[in-house]
Design a protein around this motif. Structure first.
Motif, mmCIF file in Angstrom:
data_model
loop_
_atom_site.group_PDB
_atom_site.id
_atom_site.type_symbol
_atom_site.label_atom_id
_atom_site.label_comp_id
_atom_site.label_asym_id
_atom_site.label_seq_id
_atom_site.Cartn_x
_atom_site.Cartn_y
_atom_site.Cartn_z
ATOM 1 N N THR A 70 4.680 -5.955 -6.883
ATOM 2 C CA THR A 70 5.771 -5.601 -7.795
ATOM 3 C C THR A 70 6.642 -4.468 -7.261
ATOM 4 O O THR A 70 7.821 -4.370 -7.607
ATOM 5 C CB THR A 70 5.202 -5.199 -9.173
ATOM 6 O OG1 THR A 70 4.241 -4.155 -8.998
ATOM 7 C CG2 THR A 70 4.537 -6.386 -9.851
ATOM 8 N N GLY A 71 6.084 -3.607 -6.421
ATOM 9 C CA GLY A 71 6.871 -2.496 -5.885
ATOM 10 C C GLY A 71 7.520 -2.799 -4.559
ATOM 11 O O GLY A 71 8.069 -1.890 -3.911
ATOM 12 N N ALA A 125 0.808 -1.218 0.000
ATOM 13 C CA ALA A 125 0.000 0.000 0.000
ATOM 14 C C ALA A 125 0.842 1.268 0.000
ATOM 15 O O ALA A 125 0.299 2.360 -0.202
ATOM 16 C CB ALA A 125 -0.925 0.003 1.221
ATOM 17 N N ALA A 126 2.154 1.138 0.219
ATOM 18 C CA ALA A 126 3.026 2.313 0.221
ATOM 19 C C ALA A 126 3.133 2.880 -1.197
ATOM 20 O O ALA A 126 3.530 2.163 -2.126
ATOM 21 C CB ALA A 126 4.402 1.944 0.766
ATOM 22 N N ARG A 127 2.811 4.124 -1.357
ATOM 23 C CA ARG A 127 2.706 4.730 -2.689
ATOM 24 C C ARG A 127 4.005 4.662 -3.486
ATOM 25 O O ARG A 127 4.000 4.404 -4.700
ATOM 26 C CB ARG A 127 2.288 6.199 -2.536
ATOM 27 C CG ARG A 127 2.023 6.931 -3.830
ATOM 28 C CD ARG A 127 1.921 8.428 -3.579
ATOM 29 N NE ARG A 127 3.223 8.990 -3.162
ATOM 30 C CZ ARG A 127 3.386 10.231 -2.715
ATOM 31 N NH1 ARG A 127 2.330 11.028 -2.593
ATOM 32 N NH2 ARG A 127 4.585 10.666 -2.378
ATOM 33 N N ASP A 128 5.135 4.858 -2.809
ATOM 34 C CA ASP A 128 6.406 4.964 -3.510
ATOM 35 C C ASP A 128 7.293 3.736 -3.336
ATOM 36 O O ASP A 128 8.519 3.827 -3.405
ATOM 37 C CB ASP A 128 7.149 6.220 -3.037
ATOM 38 C CG ASP A 128 6.315 7.481 -3.261
ATOM 39 O OD1 ASP A 128 5.733 7.611 -4.352
ATOM 40 O OD2 ASP A 128 6.243 8.311 -2.339
ATOM 41 N N PRO A 174 -0.760 -1.908 10.849
ATOM 42 C CA PRO A 174 -1.902 -1.343 10.119
ATOM 43 C C PRO A 174 -1.551 -1.100 8.658
ATOM 44 O O PRO A 174 -0.429 -0.683 8.339
ATOM 45 C CB PRO A 174 -2.185 -0.026 10.851
ATOM 46 C CG PRO A 174 -0.910 0.313 11.557
ATOM 47 C CD PRO A 174 -0.256 -0.999 11.892
ATOM 48 N N GLU A 175 -2.488 -1.356 7.773
ATOM 49 C CA GLU A 175 -2.217 -1.271 6.338
ATOM 50 C C GLU A 175 -1.860 0.152 5.901
ATOM 51 O O GLU A 175 -1.123 0.349 4.943
ATOM 52 C CB GLU A 175 -3.431 -1.769 5.554
ATOM 53 C CG GLU A 175 -3.180 -1.922 4.063
ATOM 54 C CD GLU A 175 -4.303 -2.645 3.353
ATOM 55 O OE1 GLU A 175 -4.405 -2.525 2.115
ATOM 56 O OE2 GLU A 175 -5.083 -3.350 4.033
ATOM 57 N N ASN A 176 -2.339 1.151 6.608
ATOM 58 C CA ASN A 176 -2.100 2.540 6.218
ATOM 59 C C ASN A 176 -0.896 3.163 6.918
ATOM 60 O O ASN A 176 -0.804 4.386 7.013
ATOM 61 C CB ASN A 176 -3.346 3.380 6.518
ATOM 62 C CG ASN A 176 -3.604 3.518 8.016
ATOM 63 O OD1 ASN A 176 -3.193 2.660 8.805
ATOM 64 N ND2 ASN A 176 -4.285 4.575 8.410
ATOM 65 N N ILE A 177 0.023 2.359 7.384
ATOM 66 C CA ILE A 177 1.118 2.903 8.194
ATOM 67 C C ILE A 177 1.962 3.900 7.400
ATOM 68 O O ILE A 177 2.383 4.927 7.937
ATOM 69 C CB ILE A 177 1.993 1.754 8.771
ATOM 70 C CG1 ILE A 177 3.023 2.311 9.757
ATOM 71 C CG2 ILE A 177 2.656 0.949 7.673
ATOM 72 C CD1 ILE A 177 2.433 3.004 10.948
#
Length: 491
Positions: A143-144, A111-114, A189-192
Protein backbone atom coordinates in the motif's frame (compact mmCIF):
# COMPACT_ATOMS: atom_id res chain seq x y z
CA UNK A 1 40.18 -32.60 -2.92
CA UNK A 2 40.83 -28.86 -2.41
CA UNK A 3 43.85 -29.63 -0.22
CA UNK A 4 45.26 -31.95 -2.89
CA UNK A 5 44.90 -29.36 -5.63
CA UNK A 6 46.69 -26.77 -3.52
CA UNK A 7 49.48 -29.23 -2.72
CA UNK A 8 49.80 -30.02 -6.42
CA UNK A 9 50.01 -26.28 -7.09
CA UNK A 10 52.99 -25.96 -4.75
CA UNK A 11 54.50 -29.02 -6.38
CA UNK A 12 54.43 -27.21 -9.73
CA UNK A 13 56.10 -24.18 -8.14
CA UNK A 14 58.89 -26.36 -6.69
CA UNK A 15 59.33 -28.14 -10.02
CA UNK A 16 59.67 -24.85 -11.87
CA UNK A 17 62.15 -23.51 -9.33
CA UNK A 18 64.22 -26.69 -9.63
CA UNK A 19 64.57 -26.08 -13.38
CA UNK A 20 66.66 -22.96 -12.68
CA UNK A 21 70.41 -23.80 -12.88
CA UNK A 22 72.40 -23.65 -9.64
CA UNK A 23 74.01 -20.24 -9.13
CA UNK A 24 71.74 -18.63 -11.74
CA UNK A 25 70.78 -15.67 -9.53
CA UNK A 26 74.40 -14.91 -8.67
CA UNK A 27 75.75 -15.35 -12.17
CA UNK A 28 76.50 -12.03 -13.95
CA UNK A 29 75.19 -13.64 -17.13
CA UNK A 30 72.03 -14.82 -15.40
CA UNK A 31 69.79 -11.86 -16.28
CA UNK A 32 70.45 -10.02 -13.04
CA UNK A 33 69.24 -6.73 -14.53
CA UNK A 34 65.90 -8.25 -15.51
CA UNK A 35 65.50 -9.74 -12.04
CA UNK A 36 66.33 -6.39 -10.43
CA UNK A 37 63.89 -4.49 -12.68
CA UNK A 38 61.08 -6.97 -12.10
CA UNK A 39 61.88 -7.04 -8.39
CA UNK A 40 61.94 -3.23 -8.10
CA UNK A 41 58.62 -2.77 -9.89
CA UNK A 42 57.21 -5.72 -7.98
CA UNK A 43 58.23 -4.15 -4.67
CA UNK A 44 56.51 -0.93 -5.71
CA UNK A 45 53.32 -2.68 -6.77
CA UNK A 46 53.29 -4.94 -3.70
CA UNK A 47 53.79 -1.98 -1.37
CA UNK A 48 50.80 -0.30 -3.03
CA UNK A 49 48.77 -3.48 -2.58
CA UNK A 50 49.91 -3.77 1.05
CA UNK A 51 48.83 -0.16 1.66
CA UNK A 52 45.36 -0.87 0.26
CA UNK A 53 45.10 -4.13 2.22
CA UNK A 54 45.99 -2.29 5.42
CA UNK A 55 43.54 0.52 4.75
CA UNK A 56 40.82 -2.04 3.97
CA UNK A 57 41.30 -3.78 7.32
CA UNK A 58 41.30 -0.49 9.22
CA UNK A 59 38.10 0.58 7.50
CA UNK A 60 36.25 -2.72 7.78
CA UNK A 61 37.21 -3.64 11.33
CA UNK A 62 37.66 -0.29 13.07
CA UNK A 63 36.31 2.74 11.23
CA UNK A 64 33.16 1.48 9.52
CA UNK A 65 31.37 -0.01 12.59
CA UNK A 66 31.76 3.29 14.48
CA UNK A 67 30.88 5.36 11.42
CA UNK A 68 27.75 3.27 10.84
CA UNK A 69 26.62 3.49 14.47
CA UNK A 70 27.14 7.27 14.55
CA UNK A 71 25.09 7.80 11.38
CA UNK A 72 22.32 5.58 12.74
CA UNK A 73 22.14 7.58 15.97
CA UNK A 74 21.95 10.84 14.02
CA UNK A 75 19.24 9.43 11.77
CA UNK A 76 17.16 8.14 14.69
CA UNK A 77 17.53 11.44 16.57
CA UNK A 78 16.43 13.50 13.57
CA UNK A 79 13.21 11.45 13.20
CA UNK A 80 12.56 12.91 9.75
CA UNK A 81 10.85 11.06 6.88
CA UNK A 82 13.01 9.64 4.10
CA UNK A 83 11.16 8.38 1.05
CA UNK A 84 12.83 5.67 -1.03
CA UNK A 85 12.81 6.02 -4.81
CA UNK A 86 13.91 3.33 -7.25
CA UNK A 87 14.98 3.76 -10.85
CA UNK A 88 15.14 0.44 -12.72
CA UNK A 89 16.26 -0.06 -16.33
CA UNK A 90 15.34 -3.35 -18.01
CA UNK A 91 16.49 -4.39 -21.47
CA UNK A 92 16.87 -7.89 -22.96
CA UNK A 93 16.63 -9.63 -19.59
CA UNK A 94 15.35 -13.20 -19.29
CA UNK A 95 11.88 -13.68 -17.80
CA UNK A 96 13.06 -15.75 -14.82
CA UNK A 97 15.68 -13.11 -14.02
CA UNK A 98 13.08 -10.34 -14.27
CA UNK A 99 10.82 -12.25 -11.89
CA UNK A 100 13.55 -12.62 -9.27
CA UNK A 101 14.88 -9.09 -9.64
CA UNK A 102 11.56 -7.24 -9.45
CA UNK A 103 10.33 -9.33 -6.55
CA UNK A 104 13.46 -8.26 -4.67
CA UNK A 105 12.87 -4.61 -5.61
CA UNK A 106 9.23 -4.73 -4.51
CA UNK A 107 10.16 -6.38 -1.21
CA UNK A 108 12.80 -3.71 -0.61
CA UNK A 109 10.29 -0.98 -1.49
CA UNK A 110 7.68 -2.43 0.87
CA UNK A 111 10.28 -2.52 3.65
CA UNK A 112 11.05 1.20 3.31
CA UNK A 113 9.64 2.85 6.42
CA UNK A 114 8.44 6.05 4.75
CA UNK A 115 7.09 4.62 1.52
CA UNK A 116 8.62 4.04 -1.89
CA UNK A 117 8.18 5.04 -5.53
CA UNK A 118 9.48 2.87 -8.36
CA UNK A 119 10.03 4.03 -11.92
CA UNK A 120 10.74 1.08 -14.22
CA UNK A 121 12.07 1.93 -17.67
CA UNK A 122 11.31 -0.81 -20.22
CA UNK A 123 11.34 -1.23 -23.97
CA UNK A 124 9.28 -4.37 -24.49
CA UNK A 125 5.54 -4.33 -23.78
CA UNK A 126 5.80 -7.90 -22.47
CA UNK A 127 8.22 -6.69 -19.79
CA UNK A 128 5.79 -3.93 -18.80
CA UNK A 129 2.94 -6.42 -18.38
CA UNK A 130 5.14 -8.89 -16.50
CA UNK A 131 6.36 -6.24 -14.06
CA UNK A 132 2.80 -5.08 -13.40
CA UNK A 133 1.70 -8.68 -12.77
CA UNK A 134 4.59 -9.24 -10.34
CA UNK A 135 3.63 -6.08 -8.47
CA UNK A 136 -0.04 -7.04 -8.24
CA UNK A 137 0.79 -10.55 -6.97
CA UNK A 138 3.27 -9.60 -4.26
CA UNK A 139 2.36 -11.35 -0.98
CA UNK A 140 3.55 -8.45 1.21
CA UNK A 141 1.72 -5.17 1.93
CA UNK A 142 2.33 -2.83 -1.03
CA UNK A 143 0.00 0.00 0.00
CA UNK A 144 2.91 2.39 0.56
CA UNK A 145 4.54 1.62 -2.80
CA UNK A 146 3.82 3.39 -6.07
CA UNK A 147 4.86 1.82 -9.39
CA UNK A 148 5.36 3.85 -12.57
CA UNK A 149 6.24 1.96 -15.75
CA UNK A 150 7.90 4.09 -18.41
CA UNK A 151 7.84 2.30 -21.74
CA UNK A 152 10.29 3.91 -24.14
CA UNK A 153 11.86 3.37 -27.54
CA UNK A 154 15.22 1.63 -27.53
CA UNK A 155 17.60 4.59 -27.75
CA UNK A 156 20.11 3.37 -25.20
CA UNK A 157 20.47 3.17 -21.44
CA UNK A 158 21.45 6.81 -20.97
CA UNK A 159 18.32 8.06 -22.68
CA UNK A 160 16.20 5.67 -20.59
CA UNK A 161 17.85 6.84 -17.38
CA UNK A 162 17.38 10.52 -18.22
CA UNK A 163 13.67 10.04 -18.91
CA UNK A 164 13.20 8.03 -15.72
CA UNK A 165 15.06 10.64 -13.67
CA UNK A 166 12.87 13.41 -15.05
CA UNK A 167 9.79 11.45 -14.04
CA UNK A 168 11.27 11.08 -10.56
CA UNK A 169 12.08 14.79 -10.54
CA UNK A 170 8.37 15.53 -10.93
CA UNK A 171 7.83 14.02 -7.46
CA UNK A 172 10.09 16.75 -5.99
CA UNK A 173 12.21 14.54 -3.73
CA UNK A 174 13.83 16.18 -0.72
CA UNK A 175 17.48 16.11 0.38
CA UNK A 176 16.55 13.43 2.94
CA UNK A 177 15.10 11.04 0.35
CA UNK A 178 17.19 8.33 -1.31
CA UNK A 179 17.16 7.12 -4.90
CA UNK A 180 18.33 3.59 -5.72
CA UNK A 181 19.70 3.04 -9.23
CA UNK A 182 19.17 -0.61 -10.21
CA UNK A 183 19.96 -2.59 -13.34
CA UNK A 184 17.28 -5.01 -14.50
CA UNK A 185 19.50 -8.02 -13.75
CA UNK A 186 20.44 -7.11 -10.16
CA UNK A 187 18.84 -8.52 -7.01
CA UNK A 188 18.35 -5.77 -4.40
CA UNK A 189 18.86 -6.47 -0.67
CA UNK A 190 15.62 -6.06 1.27
CA UNK A 191 17.22 -3.70 3.80
CA UNK A 192 18.61 -1.26 1.24
CA UNK A 193 16.59 1.70 2.55
CA UNK A 194 17.34 0.95 6.22
CA UNK A 195 21.05 0.63 5.48
CA UNK A 196 21.28 3.64 3.16
CA UNK A 197 19.05 6.36 4.60
CA UNK A 198 21.19 7.01 7.73
CA UNK A 199 24.29 7.60 5.57
CA UNK A 200 22.72 10.71 4.07
CA UNK A 201 22.46 12.44 7.44
CA UNK A 202 25.96 13.61 6.45
CA UNK A 203 25.27 16.52 4.11
CA UNK A 204 28.60 15.95 2.33
CA UNK A 205 27.58 12.49 1.06
CA UNK A 206 26.09 12.47 -2.42
CA UNK A 207 25.88 8.73 -3.04
CA UNK A 208 26.99 5.32 -1.87
CA UNK A 209 27.65 1.92 -3.34
CA UNK A 210 27.71 -1.55 -1.79
CA UNK A 211 29.38 -4.94 -1.97
CA UNK A 212 28.53 -7.07 -5.02
CA UNK A 213 28.18 -10.72 -5.85
CA UNK A 214 27.67 -12.61 -9.09
CA UNK A 215 25.02 -15.24 -9.84
CA UNK A 216 26.54 -17.60 -12.41
CA UNK A 217 25.18 -21.14 -12.81
CA UNK A 218 27.83 -22.63 -15.09
CA UNK A 219 31.09 -23.52 -13.30
CA UNK A 220 34.40 -22.70 -14.97
CA UNK A 221 36.98 -19.98 -15.42
CA UNK A 222 34.39 -17.32 -16.19
CA UNK A 223 32.67 -17.89 -12.84
CA UNK A 224 35.99 -18.04 -10.97
CA UNK A 225 37.14 -14.83 -12.66
CA UNK A 226 33.98 -12.94 -11.70
CA UNK A 227 34.07 -14.12 -8.10
CA UNK A 228 37.72 -13.12 -7.82
CA UNK A 229 36.97 -9.70 -9.31
CA UNK A 230 34.27 -9.05 -6.73
CA UNK A 231 36.55 -10.27 -3.93
CA UNK A 232 39.25 -7.86 -5.14
CA UNK A 233 36.63 -5.14 -5.42
CA UNK A 234 35.65 -5.57 -1.76
CA UNK A 235 39.24 -4.99 -0.65
CA UNK A 236 39.77 -1.96 -2.90
CA UNK A 237 36.40 -0.42 -2.05
CA UNK A 238 37.07 -0.81 1.68
CA UNK A 239 40.40 0.93 1.17
CA UNK A 240 38.72 3.79 -0.68
CA UNK A 241 35.92 3.82 1.90
CA UNK A 242 38.45 5.04 4.45
CA UNK A 243 38.59 8.31 2.49
CA UNK A 244 34.80 8.25 1.91
CA UNK A 245 35.40 8.55 -1.83
CA UNK A 246 35.03 5.40 -3.93
CA UNK A 247 36.38 5.05 -7.47
CA UNK A 248 33.07 4.16 -9.07
CA UNK A 249 29.35 4.11 -8.34
CA UNK A 250 28.49 0.80 -9.90
CA UNK A 251 25.60 0.84 -12.32
CA UNK A 252 24.32 -2.50 -11.03
CA UNK A 253 23.13 -0.89 -7.82
CA UNK A 254 24.08 2.37 -6.12
CA UNK A 255 22.12 4.76 -3.91
CA UNK A 256 22.02 8.55 -4.42
CA UNK A 257 20.71 11.51 -2.51
CA UNK A 258 17.45 11.89 -4.42
CA UNK A 259 17.57 15.69 -4.67
CA UNK A 260 21.01 15.49 -6.34
CA UNK A 261 20.12 12.65 -8.71
CA UNK A 262 17.11 14.66 -9.95
CA UNK A 263 19.14 17.84 -10.36
CA UNK A 264 18.96 18.88 -14.01
CA UNK A 265 22.74 19.19 -14.26
CA UNK A 266 23.10 15.63 -12.98
CA UNK A 267 20.49 14.37 -15.44
CA UNK A 268 22.19 16.13 -18.35
CA UNK A 269 25.49 14.60 -17.28
CA UNK A 270 23.92 11.15 -17.53
CA UNK A 271 22.06 11.86 -20.75
CA UNK A 272 24.78 13.48 -22.84
CA UNK A 273 28.16 13.08 -21.21
CA UNK A 274 31.13 13.55 -23.50
CA UNK A 275 34.88 14.07 -23.65
CA UNK A 276 36.79 16.65 -25.66
CA UNK A 277 39.92 14.84 -26.86
CA UNK A 278 42.83 16.62 -28.53
CA UNK A 279 42.95 14.06 -31.36
CA UNK A 280 39.58 12.30 -31.38
CA UNK A 281 37.68 15.59 -30.85
CA UNK A 282 34.28 15.17 -29.17
CA UNK A 283 33.67 11.66 -27.89
CA UNK A 284 30.07 11.14 -26.79
CA UNK A 285 29.79 8.55 -24.01
CA UNK A 286 27.62 5.57 -24.90
CA UNK A 287 28.47 3.26 -21.99
CA UNK A 288 29.79 4.21 -18.55
CA UNK A 289 26.79 5.95 -17.01
CA UNK A 290 28.11 4.89 -13.60
CA UNK A 291 31.32 6.82 -14.27
CA UNK A 292 29.32 9.88 -15.37
CA UNK A 293 27.30 9.95 -12.14
CA UNK A 294 30.48 9.43 -10.11
CA UNK A 295 32.32 12.23 -11.90
CA UNK A 296 29.45 14.69 -11.51
CA UNK A 297 29.39 14.17 -7.75
CA UNK A 298 33.19 14.26 -7.49
CA UNK A 299 33.49 17.47 -9.51
CA UNK A 300 30.77 19.11 -7.43
CA UNK A 301 32.54 18.30 -4.17
CA UNK A 302 30.37 15.47 -2.83
CA UNK A 303 31.67 12.42 -1.01
CA UNK A 304 30.73 8.86 -1.97
CA UNK A 305 30.44 6.22 0.76
CA UNK A 306 30.86 2.45 0.77
CA UNK A 307 28.75 -0.11 2.66
CA UNK A 308 30.77 -3.35 2.90
CA UNK A 309 28.04 -5.23 4.79
CA UNK A 310 25.26 -4.65 2.24
CA UNK A 311 25.36 -6.79 -0.88
CA UNK A 312 23.60 -6.83 -4.23
CA UNK A 313 23.65 -9.89 -6.51
CA UNK A 314 23.75 -9.60 -10.28
CA UNK A 315 23.06 -12.25 -12.87
CA UNK A 316 26.07 -12.60 -15.15
CA UNK A 317 26.03 -14.47 -18.44
CA UNK A 318 29.11 -15.30 -20.46
CA UNK A 319 28.77 -12.97 -23.47
CA UNK A 320 30.99 -15.00 -25.84
CA UNK A 321 31.67 -18.68 -26.46
CA UNK A 322 35.09 -18.78 -24.82
CA UNK A 323 36.39 -17.40 -21.53
CA UNK A 324 39.17 -15.42 -23.22
CA UNK A 325 36.85 -13.74 -25.70
CA UNK A 326 34.27 -13.03 -22.99
CA UNK A 327 36.86 -11.52 -20.63
CA UNK A 328 38.31 -9.38 -23.41
CA UNK A 329 34.87 -8.13 -24.46
CA UNK A 330 33.93 -7.10 -20.93
CA UNK A 331 37.31 -5.56 -20.14
CA UNK A 332 37.18 -3.41 -23.26
CA UNK A 333 33.89 -1.95 -22.02
CA UNK A 334 34.89 -1.62 -18.37
CA UNK A 335 38.33 -0.15 -18.94
CA UNK A 336 37.10 2.07 -21.74
CA UNK A 337 34.68 3.65 -19.28
CA UNK A 338 37.53 4.02 -16.78
CA UNK A 339 39.94 5.65 -19.21
CA UNK A 340 37.37 8.05 -20.63
CA UNK A 341 36.70 9.40 -17.13
CA UNK A 342 39.87 9.19 -15.07
CA UNK A 343 41.78 11.73 -17.17
CA UNK A 344 39.36 14.51 -16.35
CA UNK A 345 39.16 13.30 -12.74
CA UNK A 346 42.95 13.64 -12.47
CA UNK A 347 42.66 17.22 -13.72
CA UNK A 348 40.39 18.05 -10.77
CA UNK A 349 43.48 17.76 -8.61
CA UNK A 350 44.13 16.23 -5.17
CA UNK A 351 42.46 19.11 -3.33
CA UNK A 352 39.08 18.40 -4.94
CA UNK A 353 39.40 14.61 -5.03
CA UNK A 354 41.33 14.04 -1.83
CA UNK A 355 44.99 13.03 -2.15
CA UNK A 356 44.61 9.25 -1.81
CA UNK A 357 41.67 9.13 -4.21
CA UNK A 358 43.52 11.32 -6.71
CA UNK A 359 46.65 9.16 -6.43
CA UNK A 360 44.58 6.00 -6.93
CA UNK A 361 43.08 7.44 -10.11
CA UNK A 362 46.55 8.39 -11.34
CA UNK A 363 47.77 4.88 -10.54
CA UNK A 364 45.13 3.47 -12.89
CA UNK A 365 46.97 5.15 -15.75
CA UNK A 366 50.52 4.37 -14.64
CA UNK A 367 49.91 0.71 -13.79
CA UNK A 368 48.70 -0.22 -17.26
CA UNK A 369 52.30 0.20 -18.49
CA UNK A 370 54.28 -0.86 -15.40
CA UNK A 371 52.33 -4.14 -15.23
CA UNK A 372 53.64 -5.04 -18.68
CA UNK A 373 57.29 -4.44 -17.79
CA UNK A 374 57.66 -7.80 -16.02
CA UNK A 375 56.46 -10.15 -18.79
CA UNK A 376 58.14 -8.07 -21.52
CA UNK A 377 61.46 -8.04 -19.61
CA UNK A 378 61.35 -11.79 -19.16
CA UNK A 379 60.50 -12.33 -22.85
CA UNK A 380 63.35 -10.05 -23.98
CA UNK A 381 65.82 -11.77 -21.65
CA UNK A 382 64.75 -15.24 -22.79
CA UNK A 383 65.08 -14.32 -26.46
CA UNK A 384 68.49 -12.78 -25.75
CA UNK A 385 69.80 -16.18 -24.66
CA UNK A 386 68.75 -16.70 -21.03
CA UNK A 387 65.62 -18.90 -21.20
CA UNK A 388 66.15 -20.06 -17.61
CA UNK A 389 64.51 -16.84 -16.48
CA UNK A 390 61.13 -18.16 -17.70
CA UNK A 391 60.55 -20.95 -15.12
CA UNK A 392 61.92 -18.66 -12.41
CA UNK A 393 59.45 -15.94 -13.38
CA UNK A 394 56.50 -18.35 -13.60
CA UNK A 395 57.33 -19.74 -10.15
CA UNK A 396 57.54 -16.19 -8.80
CA UNK A 397 54.19 -15.29 -10.34
CA UNK A 398 52.48 -18.40 -8.98
CA UNK A 399 53.79 -17.82 -5.46
CA UNK A 400 53.10 -14.08 -5.24
CA UNK A 401 49.60 -14.40 -6.69
CA UNK A 402 48.86 -17.24 -4.28
CA UNK A 403 49.79 -14.96 -1.39
CA UNK A 404 47.55 -12.22 -2.80
CA UNK A 405 44.63 -14.62 -3.17
CA UNK A 406 45.17 -15.95 0.34
CA UNK A 407 44.95 -12.47 1.80
CA UNK A 408 41.85 -11.60 -0.24
CA UNK A 409 40.23 -14.87 0.84
CA UNK A 410 40.98 -14.23 4.51
CA UNK A 411 39.55 -10.73 4.19
CA UNK A 412 36.43 -12.12 2.56
CA UNK A 413 36.07 -15.01 5.00
CA UNK A 414 36.15 -17.90 2.51
CA UNK A 415 38.92 -19.86 0.81
CA UNK A 416 39.59 -19.82 -2.93
CA UNK A 417 39.79 -22.36 -5.77
CA UNK A 418 43.26 -23.06 -7.12
CA UNK A 419 42.35 -21.33 -10.38
CA UNK A 420 42.35 -17.92 -8.67
CA UNK A 421 46.13 -17.22 -8.63
CA UNK A 422 46.64 -17.74 -12.41
CA UNK A 423 43.31 -15.99 -13.11
CA UNK A 424 44.53 -13.07 -10.99
CA UNK A 425 47.70 -12.82 -13.09
CA UNK A 426 45.62 -13.11 -16.26
CA UNK A 427 43.43 -10.24 -15.12
CA UNK A 428 46.43 -8.08 -14.31
CA UNK A 429 48.42 -8.62 -17.51
CA UNK A 430 45.60 -8.96 -20.04
CA UNK A 431 43.78 -6.15 -18.25
CA UNK A 432 46.85 -3.93 -18.66
CA UNK A 433 47.03 -4.80 -22.35
CA UNK A 434 43.34 -3.95 -22.81
CA UNK A 435 43.81 -0.66 -20.92
CA UNK A 436 46.60 0.40 -23.28
CA UNK A 437 44.37 -0.60 -26.21
CA UNK A 438 41.39 1.48 -25.10
CA UNK A 439 43.57 4.37 -23.92
CA UNK A 440 44.37 5.11 -27.56
CA UNK A 441 40.84 4.31 -28.75
CA UNK A 442 38.56 6.20 -26.37
CA UNK A 443 35.96 6.55 -29.12
CA UNK A 444 35.44 2.77 -29.39
CA UNK A 445 32.34 1.80 -27.37
CA UNK A 446 29.83 -1.00 -27.44
CA UNK A 447 27.31 -2.54 -25.05
CA UNK A 448 27.70 -6.27 -24.45
CA UNK A 449 24.04 -7.06 -25.18
CA UNK A 450 23.38 -4.37 -27.74
CA UNK A 451 24.31 -3.84 -31.33
CA UNK A 452 25.33 -0.26 -30.65
CA UNK A 453 28.70 1.42 -30.91
CA UNK A 454 30.96 2.05 -33.87
CA UNK A 455 29.54 0.89 -37.20
CA UNK A 456 31.49 -1.39 -39.51
CA UNK A 457 31.35 0.83 -42.61
CA UNK A 458 33.37 3.87 -41.62
CA UNK A 459 33.80 7.22 -43.37
CA UNK A 460 37.29 8.29 -44.37
CA UNK A 461 37.75 10.53 -41.32
CA UNK A 462 37.00 7.68 -38.92
CA UNK A 463 39.36 5.34 -40.78
CA UNK A 464 42.12 7.92 -40.39
CA UNK A 465 41.42 8.17 -36.65
CA UNK A 466 41.67 4.41 -36.33
CA UNK A 467 44.97 4.34 -38.19
CA UNK A 468 46.27 7.13 -35.93
CA UNK A 469 45.17 5.19 -32.86
CA UNK A 470 46.91 2.05 -34.09
CA UNK A 471 50.10 3.96 -34.90
CA UNK A 472 50.25 5.73 -31.53
CA UNK A 473 49.51 2.56 -29.59
CA UNK A 474 52.15 0.63 -31.51
CA UNK A 475 54.70 3.41 -31.01
CA UNK A 476 54.06 3.52 -27.26
CA UNK A 477 54.55 -0.25 -26.88
CA UNK A 478 57.69 -0.11 -29.03
CA UNK A 479 59.12 2.63 -26.81
CA UNK A 480 58.37 0.51 -23.76
CA UNK A 481 60.10 -2.53 -25.28
CA UNK A 482 63.10 -0.44 -26.38
CA UNK A 483 63.46 1.04 -22.89
CA UNK A 484 63.41 -2.46 -21.38
CA UNK A 485 65.99 -3.67 -23.91
CA UNK A 486 68.20 -0.69 -23.11
CA UNK A 487 68.00 -1.38 -19.36
CA UNK A 488 68.84 -5.03 -19.99
CA UNK A 489 72.10 -4.04 -21.69
CA UNK A 490 73.32 -2.46 -18.45
CA UNK A 491 75.69 -4.77 -16.62
Amino acid sequence: MKVLTHLAYFGVVILLASMVPAGFLGNPGGAQTTILVVGFLGAWRYSWAFLNFTRAIIFRRLVYPRWKARRQRQFDAAAQPSHCYFMVTTYLVKIDVTLTVYRSIFRAAAAARDGATIVASVVDGKDARLIRDIFDQMPCDMTGVKLVIDRIQSKGKRDAMAKALRILKSFAPSHRDVLVFVDGDTVVPENIWAASAPVFTDENVGALTTDEGALIDKPGLYKDWFHLRFDQRQVMMCSMGLANRVLTLTGRMSVFRASLATNEGFIEGVESDYLNHWRLKRVDFLTGDDKSTWYWLLSNGYETAYLPDVKSLSYEEQPRDTFLDSAKTLMVRWFGNMMRTNGRAIRLGPRRCGFFTWWSILDQRVSMFTTLVGPISVAVTAVAGTPSVIPLYIAWVLMTRYVFCAYIALFRGHWFPITHPPVLYFGQVVGAMVKTFVFYRLDRQKWTRQGSGAVEVLPAGERIKRMESFAMHTLAICWLVMAIMLVNTIE
